[in-house]
Every structure is written in structure tokens, then in C-alpha cells.
Motif scaffolding. Structure first.
Motif, PDB file in Angstrom:
ATOM      1  N   ASP A 181      10.482  -5.158   1.661  1.00 42.49           N
ATOM      2  CA  ASP A 181       9.418  -5.675   2.515  1.00 42.49           C
ATOM      3  C   ASP A 181       7.894  -5.296   1.843  1.00 42.49           C
ATOM      4  O   ASP A 181       7.036  -5.819   1.766  1.00 42.49           O
ATOM      5  CB  ASP A 181       9.255  -5.315   3.712  1.00 42.49           C
ATOM      6  CG  ASP A 181      10.555  -5.946   4.559  1.00 42.49           C
ATOM      7  OD1 ASP A 181      10.628  -7.130   4.869  1.00 42.49           O
ATOM      8  OD2 ASP A 181      11.689  -5.375   4.900  1.00 42.49           O
ATOM      9  N   ARG A 182       8.143  -3.877   1.059  1.00 49.93           N
ATOM     10  CA  ARG A 182       6.758  -3.537   0.586  1.00 49.93           C
ATOM     11  C   ARG A 182       7.195  -2.567  -0.319  1.00 49.93           C
ATOM     12  O   ARG A 182       8.369  -1.865  -0.307  1.00 49.93           O
ATOM     13  CB  ARG A 182       6.101  -2.967   1.593  1.00 49.93           C
ATOM     14  CG  ARG A 182       6.570  -1.672   2.346  1.00 49.93           C
ATOM     15  CD  ARG A 182       5.401  -1.241   3.433  1.00 49.93           C
ATOM     16  NE  ARG A 182       6.064  -0.294   4.096  1.00 49.93           N
ATOM     17  CZ  ARG A 182       5.764   0.450   5.117  1.00 49.93           C
ATOM     18  NH1 ARG A 182       4.803  -0.307   6.054  1.00 49.93           N
ATOM     19  NH2 ARG A 182       6.087   1.587   5.665  1.00 49.93           N
ATOM     20  N   CYS A 183       6.383  -2.198  -1.375  1.00 52.80           N
ATOM     21  CA  CYS A 183       6.691  -1.193  -2.650  1.00 52.80           C
ATOM     22  C   CYS A 183       5.281  -0.786  -3.012  1.00 52.80           C
ATOM     23  O   CYS A 183       4.294  -1.323  -2.942  1.00 52.80           O
ATOM     24  CB  CYS A 183       7.584  -1.773  -3.733  1.00 52.80           C
ATOM     25  SG  CYS A 183       6.888  -3.160  -4.660  1.00 52.80           S
ATOM     26  N   THR A 184       5.407   0.710  -3.523  1.00 54.82           N
ATOM     27  CA  THR A 184       4.320   1.213  -3.712  1.00 54.82           C
ATOM     28  C   THR A 184       4.843   2.052  -5.052  1.00 54.82           C
ATOM     29  O   THR A 184       5.859   2.684  -5.207  1.00 54.82           O
ATOM     30  CB  THR A 184       3.747   2.402  -2.703  1.00 54.82           C
ATOM     31  OG1 THR A 184       3.585   1.537  -1.498  1.00 54.82           O
ATOM     32  CG2 THR A 184       2.334   3.152  -3.123  1.00 54.82           C
ATOM     33  N   GLN A 193      -3.820  -0.429  -5.151  1.00 51.17           N
ATOM     34  CA  GLN A 193      -3.048  -1.495  -5.011  1.00 51.17           C
ATOM     35  C   GLN A 193      -3.579  -2.588  -3.782  1.00 51.17           C
ATOM     36  O   GLN A 193      -4.238  -2.062  -2.761  1.00 51.17           O
ATOM     37  CB  GLN A 193      -1.707  -1.039  -4.553  1.00 51.17           C
ATOM     38  CG  GLN A 193      -0.555  -2.231  -4.284  1.00 51.17           C
ATOM     39  CD  GLN A 193       1.011  -1.271  -3.808  1.00 51.17           C
ATOM     40  OE1 GLN A 193       1.282  -0.484  -4.571  1.00 51.17           O
ATOM     41  NE2 GLN A 193       1.660  -2.074  -3.090  1.00 51.17           N
ATOM     42  N   PRO A 196       1.421  -5.815  -0.656  1.00 57.80           N
ATOM     43  CA  PRO A 196       2.392  -5.226  -0.099  1.00 57.80           C
ATOM     44  C   PRO A 196       3.210  -4.693  -1.500  1.00 57.80           C
ATOM     45  O   PRO A 196       4.230  -3.806  -1.083  1.00 57.80           O
ATOM     46  CB  PRO A 196       3.172  -6.098   0.700  1.00 57.80           C
ATOM     47  CG  PRO A 196       2.788  -7.478   0.439  1.00 57.80           C
ATOM     48  CD  PRO A 196       1.257  -7.106  -0.110  1.00 57.80           C
ATOM     49  N   HIS A 197       3.225  -5.355  -2.444  1.00 53.76           N
ATOM     50  CA  HIS A 197       3.972  -5.027  -3.636  1.00 53.76           C
ATOM     51  C   HIS A 197       3.337  -4.609  -4.796  1.00 53.76           C
ATOM     52  O   HIS A 197       2.064  -4.828  -5.251  1.00 53.76           O
ATOM     53  CB  HIS A 197       4.811  -6.308  -4.037  1.00 53.76           C
ATOM     54  CG  HIS A 197       5.651  -6.719  -3.163  1.00 53.76           C
ATOM     55  ND1 HIS A 197       7.044  -6.427  -2.952  1.00 53.76           N
ATOM     56  CD2 HIS A 197       5.357  -7.741  -1.934  1.00 53.76           C
ATOM     57  CE1 HIS A 197       7.648  -6.988  -1.910  1.00 53.76           C
ATOM     58  NE2 HIS A 197       6.652  -7.633  -1.647  1.00 53.76           N
ATOM     59  N   CYS A 201       6.810  -5.137  -9.478  1.00 54.66           N
ATOM     60  CA  CYS A 201       7.810  -5.339  -8.703  1.00 54.66           C
ATOM     61  C   CYS A 201       8.234  -6.824  -9.023  1.00 54.66           C
ATOM     62  O   CYS A 201       7.864  -7.928  -9.506  1.00 54.66           O
ATOM     63  CB  CYS A 201       7.099  -5.800  -7.165  1.00 54.66           C
ATOM     64  SG  CYS A 201       8.155  -6.291  -5.974  1.00 54.66           S
ATOM     65  N   GLU A 204       7.800  -9.675  -6.198  1.00 55.94           N
ATOM     66  CA  GLU A 204       6.698 -10.504  -6.105  1.00 55.94           C
ATOM     67  C   GLU A 204       5.687 -10.468  -7.344  1.00 55.94           C
ATOM     68  O   GLU A 204       4.611  -9.623  -7.312  1.00 55.94           O
ATOM     69  CB  GLU A 204       5.729 -10.206  -4.946  1.00 55.94           C
ATOM     70  CG  GLU A 204       4.532 -10.827  -4.471  1.00 55.94           C
ATOM     71  CD  GLU A 204       3.749 -10.457  -3.081  1.00 55.94           C
ATOM     72  OE1 GLU A 204       4.111 -10.800  -2.203  1.00 55.94           O
ATOM     73  OE2 GLU A 204       2.751  -9.597  -3.327  1.00 55.94           O
TER      74      GLU A 204
END
Length: 242
Positions: A181-184, A193, A196-197, A201, A204
Motif C-alpha cells: 500500500d505504501r513504500c518509503t 517524497q 505513497p510510493h 517502486c 507505481e
């Protein structure tokens, strides 16, 4: 101690005449390695100088971690034996190394300065790699997290809270296969950033040329210094398996 934050152990420096203390060759190697490290621009991370349990080498290592309360994501170490070195990802508590070349393992012989230069370039390559934290959510709460090298997708650490997961996960091969659902980026980000991506990634991708589509890994300098040439030799391959 000077302002150089890399590879210093005051006890070893002071107790050079005691068992486990540094020899003249080890001091020279460490001095040369620290001189190279003083020019790094990579983010600081925990690092140490020590001995393995059998005291067969001088052990120099770094940890990668998620800033904040995250776990240790891995350790990378150099074993210096006087006339040669072995370097790679740490595989266990005894500091034995993963010898897979695609994960960065290398060994070399040479002069003190040559070995220090090669090891400094190898450490800098490891520390320059972008690291991402991907998270899966259920009912607004994080139930699974995966840390990985963002440039190759190689997993580093995974964790699942089955109390929060929609389906229990008992084995790594059953780790969530749906898109996260999200990455950092927890290491290697070069700009804020905006969504959410993170860059790199797979779920997305950004349009080419967009602000978050820019490379985050350090690029070689055009001057092609000796250190640059060594860094270009350390290209970590994609992860094979988990």
C-alpha cells in the motif's frame, strides 16, 4: 579521536600491546581505510572495529538500519588478514560471510594501501545503495513490512503481525503477494517524497522525467579517480531467490 566518524575503536587503539590489540599492519590498514572514508558523502550508520571470536582477523563492519525504531537490516564486514581481505554480507553471529558474488562478496590481495582503497570503495558502494520500506495495510493498520534494496529488489528483512493480517502467514513463501500500500526510501532519497510510493517502486512507476523518477543511487564522478574505478567494479546483481 578526530571528527572522522568511521571505523574507530578507542579500546583497540589504546590496548595495542594487549591480546586482541592492533598490530602495526592493522593500524596502517585502519588509518588508510579511515582516510578514504573521511571523503564519503553517504549517510552515517553504525560501524565498528573488532575481532571475530577466533581472533583470526581484524574485523571492520557496518550495519544498515531503518532510521527510527526499525530493525537492523543487515551487516557487511571486511576481514583483514595482513596481506589479503575477504568482504561480504555477514551471515551469522560469528561474522562468517555470505560468499555469493551477486550479494557483494569479494576477496583480494595487495599492498596495505591497495586493500584499504578497495575496501573503502566496497563499503561506499554498499552504503550508497537505496533501501526501501514497503508496508501492507489492513483496516488502516500495518500488518506486514518488507525492507529491501530498492535498486535490485533484494529482500533484507521481513515481518508480519498475524494479529492484524487479514490472513495468517506462517511461511516466507506465503508473504503477501498483493501490491503493497505504501513504500518509503529509508536510505538514498535525494528529494522529498510526494506520494505513497517511493522512486524505484515497481507498483507505481513515475512518468519519465518526473521529480520522483530521478536516480537516488550515487553516480560515479566524471573524473574517474582510482576510487571511482574500484567502485565501478562492485556492481551488486539482482537477488536470486529469498
Amino acid at each position: 579521536m578526530d571528527d572522522n566518524p568511521w571505523f574507530w575503536d578507542e579500546d583497540l587503539q589504546e590496548d595495542r600491546n594487549e591480546p586482541g590489540g592492533l598490530s602495526a599492519d592493522e593500524l596502517a590498514f585502519l588509518k588508510a581505510l579511515r582516510a578514504h572514508a573521511s571523503t564519503w558523502t553517504v549517510p552515517w550508520t553504525y560501524n565498528s572495529v573488532a575481532r571475530p571470536e577466533d581472533e583470526s582477523s581484524l574485523l571492520v563492519h557496518v550495519d544498515l538500519s531503518d532510521d527510527g525504531d526499525g530493525p537492523i537490516l543487515g551487516e557487511w564486514a571486511v576481514h583483514f588478514y595482513g596481506t589479503h581481505v575477504r568482504a561480504g554480507r555477514v551471515g551469522d553471529q560469528l561474522f562468517n560471510l555470505d560468499e555469493a558474488p551477486e550479494r557483494g562478496f569479494f576477496q583480494a590481495t595487495g599492498t596495505m594501501e591497495e586493500l584499504a582503497e578497495q575496501c573503502a570503495a566496497w563499503f561506499e558502494t554498499v552504503l550508497s545503495r537505496p533501501v526501501s520500506r514497503a508496508q501492507w495495510l489492513h483496516k488502516g493498520r500495518v500488518y506486514a513490512t518488507l525492507w529491501a534494496f530498492a535498486d535490485t529488489g533484494e529482500p533484507l528483512v521481513r515481518g508480519v503481525d498475524n494479529a492484524l493480517a487479514p490472513t495468517p502467514y506462517t511461511e516466507w513463501h506465503s508473504f503477501p503477494r498483493v501490491s503493497h500500500d505504501r513504500c518509503t526510501l529509508v536510505r538514498g532519497a535525494t528529494q522529498p517524497q510526494t506520494g505513497p510510493h517511493a522512486p524505484f517502486c515497481l507498483y507505481e512507476p513515475e512518468a519519465p522525467g518526473s521529480p520522483t523518477d530521478q536516480p537516488v543511487a550515487s553516480e560515479p564522478t566524471p573524473q574517474r579517480s582510482r576510487t571511482t574505478r574500484w567502485r565501478q567494479r562492485f556492481r551488486f546483481g539482482s537477488h536470486q531467490g529469498s
